[in-house]
Design a protein around this motif. Structure first.
Motif, short mmCIF file in Angstrom:
data_model
loop_
_atom_site.label_atom_id
_atom_site.label_comp_id
_atom_site.label_asym_id
_atom_site.label_seq_id
_atom_site.Cartn_x
_atom_site.Cartn_y
_atom_site.Cartn_z
N LEU A 33 0.84 -1.21 0.00
CA LEU A 33 0.00 0.00 0.00
C LEU A 33 0.87 1.25 0.00
CD1 LEU A 33 -2.85 -1.03 2.46
CD2 LEU A 33 -3.17 -0.27 0.09
N ALA A 34 1.94 1.23 0.77
CA ALA A 34 2.84 2.38 0.81
C ALA A 34 3.55 2.56 -0.53
CB ALA A 34 3.86 2.21 1.93
N SER A 35 4.01 1.45 -1.12
CA SER A 35 4.73 1.52 -2.40
C SER A 35 3.83 2.01 -3.53
CB SER A 35 5.30 0.15 -2.75
OG SER A 35 6.25 -0.26 -1.79
N ALA A 36 2.54 1.66 -3.44
CA ALA A 36 1.60 2.05 -4.49
C ALA A 36 0.96 3.40 -4.21
CB ALA A 36 0.51 0.99 -4.62
N ALA A 37 1.49 4.11 -3.20
CA ALA A 37 0.97 5.43 -2.85
C ALA A 37 -0.54 5.41 -2.63
CB ALA A 37 1.34 6.46 -3.92
N GLY A 38 -1.00 4.34 -2.00
CA GLY A 38 -2.42 4.25 -1.69
C GLY A 38 -3.28 3.71 -2.81
N ASP A 39 -2.70 3.37 -3.97
CA ASP A 39 -3.50 2.78 -5.05
C ASP A 39 -3.80 1.34 -4.66
OD1 ASP A 39 -4.46 1.53 -7.36
OD2 ASP A 39 -3.26 2.79 -8.69
N TYR A 40 -4.94 1.15 -4.04
CA TYR A 40 -5.25 -0.15 -3.44
C TYR A 40 -5.36 -1.27 -4.46
CZ TYR A 40 -10.07 1.06 -4.74
OH TYR A 40 -11.19 1.41 -5.44
N THR A 41 -5.80 -0.96 -5.67
CA THR A 41 -5.92 -2.00 -6.69
C THR A 41 -4.56 -2.63 -6.99
OG1 THR A 41 -7.80 -0.86 -7.68
CG2 THR A 41 -6.71 -2.52 -9.02
N LEU A 42 -3.56 -1.80 -7.21
CA LEU A 42 -2.21 -2.30 -7.46
C LEU A 42 -1.65 -2.99 -6.22
CD1 LEU A 42 -0.62 0.69 -9.43
CD2 LEU A 42 -1.43 -1.48 -10.35
N ALA A 43 -1.89 -2.39 -5.06
CA ALA A 43 -1.32 -2.92 -3.82
C ALA A 43 -1.89 -4.29 -3.50
CB ALA A 43 -1.58 -1.94 -2.68
N PHE A 44 -3.21 -4.45 -3.62
CA PHE A 44 -3.83 -5.73 -3.29
C PHE A 44 -3.32 -6.83 -4.21
CE2 PHE A 44 -7.92 -3.61 -1.45
CZ PHE A 44 -7.18 -3.14 -0.38
N ALA A 45 -3.17 -6.51 -5.48
CA ALA A 45 -2.69 -7.51 -6.44
C ALA A 45 -1.24 -7.92 -6.13
CB ALA A 45 -2.79 -6.97 -7.86
N ALA A 46 -0.40 -6.94 -5.80
CA ALA A 46 1.00 -7.24 -5.49
C ALA A 46 1.12 -8.04 -4.20
CB ALA A 46 1.78 -5.94 -5.39
N TYR A 47 0.33 -7.68 -3.21
CA TYR A 47 0.31 -8.40 -1.94
C TYR A 47 -0.01 -9.88 -2.14
CZ TYR A 47 -2.83 -10.04 1.91
OH TYR A 47 -3.51 -10.76 2.85
N GLU A 48 -0.98 -10.15 -2.98
CA GLU A 48 -1.37 -11.53 -3.22
C GLU A 48 -0.30 -12.29 -4.01
OE1 GLU A 48 -5.29 -13.92 -4.90
OE2 GLU A 48 -5.46 -11.84 -4.21
N ARG A 49 0.29 -11.63 -4.98
CA ARG A 49 1.36 -12.27 -5.76
C ARG A 49 2.53 -12.67 -4.87
NH1 ARG A 49 0.45 -8.10 -9.50
NH2 ARG A 49 2.34 -7.04 -8.76
N GLU A 50 2.88 -11.81 -3.93
CA GLU A 50 4.02 -12.07 -3.05
C GLU A 50 3.81 -13.30 -2.18
OE1 GLU A 50 7.14 -10.42 -2.46
OE2 GLU A 50 6.61 -9.79 -4.50
N LEU A 51 2.57 -13.58 -1.78
CA LEU A 51 2.32 -14.56 -0.74
C LEU A 51 1.70 -15.88 -1.22
CD1 LEU A 51 0.98 -12.23 2.08
CD2 LEU A 51 3.25 -13.21 1.86
N ARG A 52 1.19 -15.93 -2.41
CA ARG A 52 0.45 -17.12 -2.86
C ARG A 52 1.27 -18.41 -2.74
NH1 ARG A 52 -4.98 -18.23 -3.36
NH2 ARG A 52 -6.07 -16.40 -4.15
N ASP A 53 2.48 -18.43 -3.26
CA ASP A 53 3.28 -19.66 -3.24
C ASP A 53 3.63 -20.05 -1.81
OD1 ASP A 53 3.19 -19.77 -5.98
OD2 ASP A 53 5.20 -18.95 -6.29
N TYR A 54 3.93 -19.08 -0.99
CA TYR A 54 4.26 -19.32 0.42
C TYR A 54 3.09 -19.99 1.13
CZ TYR A 54 5.28 -17.98 5.30
OH TYR A 54 5.48 -17.97 6.66
N VAL A 55 1.89 -19.48 0.92
CA VAL A 55 0.70 -20.04 1.54
C VAL A 55 0.45 -21.46 1.06
CG1 VAL A 55 -1.83 -19.87 1.64
CG2 VAL A 55 -0.40 -17.84 2.01
N LYS A 56 0.61 -21.71 -0.22
CA LYS A 56 0.36 -23.05 -0.75
C LYS A 56 1.28 -24.09 -0.13
CE LYS A 56 -0.23 -25.78 -4.95
NZ LYS A 56 0.41 -26.97 -4.34
N ILE A 57 2.55 -23.75 0.01
CA ILE A 57 3.50 -24.69 0.62
C ILE A 57 3.09 -24.99 2.07
CG2 ILE A 57 5.88 -24.89 1.46
CD1 ILE A 57 6.75 -23.43 -1.11
#
Length: 380
Positions: free
Chosen positions: A313-337
């Motif tokens: 959210l901070a990196s996207a300057a509050g653009d929640y659409t970009l932030a939410f997508a990036a947040y999910e991309r970062e964590l998906r593989d970790y969660v699956k394992i």
């Protein structure tokens, strides 16, 4: 959207951790929690891998270490109390283990002076429009927020309101778990004792708080049960009926159960979702990615998820659409394992323990020596 005000539902681990990072980046978080205060009781949680890095970056690692259970090995016995094997702590305790209630107290103290907390209240409705989300509560007036985060656990109220019924996302793994506080009547010295009762049941007692107390866990296999999650008496009856007539220390533990005020009773389940966000609403921790306590990674996921979500959210300057997508991309593989690993543990929960040599070999290559399936970014 400049410095959005963000409502977080849930004051467990994920919610306050997120509030800390949001304040650090200049956002305005509010936390609502249905309990009247930070919750007591519950199980021991452990940290490993990048979760230790998050605690360090929050500046609380040394404080958390003060509450370490310092748990050592755990003995496994049969229903008659006969020794079977010894499980080395390196297998199950991670890099650091504390009681969950101690961690939530630390996070609350860290954030309470700069974060608005609303206890003894809950969200009842969310209405989103182009400029924000109108939030209705069980008590008090409705309020507007720029974003809403559901960090409210396995049975997330936010998820139910926005994404749909629990049954769409919760995957029961065939086991139930109950935890209570008890006296250290076994005289355990920073150790645990687990009993394999047979017929899909086991109990575990482990000392906490420098051996001044203990926690007792009941595990039993079952199809999904229909019960009131707010009715502790009903939950106690379910457990007492399942373990009636069992040996070892079970009669003593059932007596403690009847008097317990801090019972934590839950199905061992996972949450699986195609997307963790929609519009201005996003889910965090167990609400979207519960791996179950069997994974040994639930608290780590909560801490890491909070760090990543706030950072994006901070990196996207509050653009929640970009932030939410990036947040999910970062964590998906970790969660699956983590979720895959939990299935393996459930499969072994009630099985006859392997020979001591197997546990010794596992201890020689403990889980904390395995790298996490992600590397934390350094956000501004």
């Amino acid at each position: 959207m400049t410095n959005p005000n963000i409502l977080i539902s849930g004051a467990g681990v994920a919610g306050p951790a997120l509030a800390y990072w949001l304040r650090r980046y200049g956002f305005a978080p509010t936390v609502v929690e249905r309990a009247p205060e930070p919750r007591a009781g519950g199980y021991a949680v452990d940290f490993r891998g990048e979760a230790m890095t998050v605690l360090e970056r929050m500046g609380i690692l040394d404080e958390v270490r003060k509450y370490s259970t310092d748990i050592r090995d755990s003995e496994v016995v049969d229903g008659a109390g006969k020794h079977l094997v010894t499980m080395p702590s390196a297998i199950f305790a991670g890099d650091l283990e504390v009681l969950k209630s101690d961690l939530t107290d630390i996070l609350y103290e860290l954030t309470k002076h700069e974060t608005e907390y609303i206890f003894d209240n809950s969200i009842t409705a969310l209405t989103e429009d182009e400029s924000g989300v109108l939030v209705s509560f069980e008590s008090g007036p409705a309020r507007r927020f720029d974003l809403v985060v559901g960090a409210d656990g396995l049975y997330s109220k936010v998820r139910a309101l926005v994404f749909g019924e629990h049954s769409q996302f919760i995957r029961h793994l065939g086991v139930y778990n109950a935890i209570i506080s008890t006296e250290n009547f076994l005289g355990l010295d920073h150790e645990g004792r687990a009993c394999q009762l047979g017929n899909g049941k086991s109990v575990n007692v482990f000392s906490v708080r420098n051996n001044a107390e203990a926690r007792a866990s009941f595990y039993f296999g079952s199809e999904p049960l229909d019960y009131n999650r707010q009715d502790l008496d009903e939950q106690k009856r379910i457990i007492a009926e399942r373990f009636a007539g069992d040996g070892w220390e079970v009669p003593r533990l059932l007596g403690d159960l009847a008097a317990a005020t801090d019972l934590y009773f839950t199905p061992i389940s996972q949450v699986q979702m195609d997307s963790w966000s929609t519009g201005r609403v996003v889910l965090l921790g167990d609400a979207c990615a519960c791996a179950s306590p069997m994974s040994g990674r639930g608290t780590s996921q909560a801490l890491i998820g909070a760090y990543v979500l706030a950072g994006e959210l901070a990196s996207a300057a509050g653009d929640y659409t970009l932030a939410f997508a990036a947040y999910e991309r970062e964590l998906r593989d970790y969660v699956k394992i983590n979720q895959d690993g939990a299935h393996e543990v459930v499969g072994m929960l009630f099985a006859e323990p392997p020979p001591q040599e197997v546990f010794d070999a596992m201890a020689a290559n403990p889980p904390e020596d395995e790298p996490d399936a992600l590397t934390l970014k350094t956000y501004r």
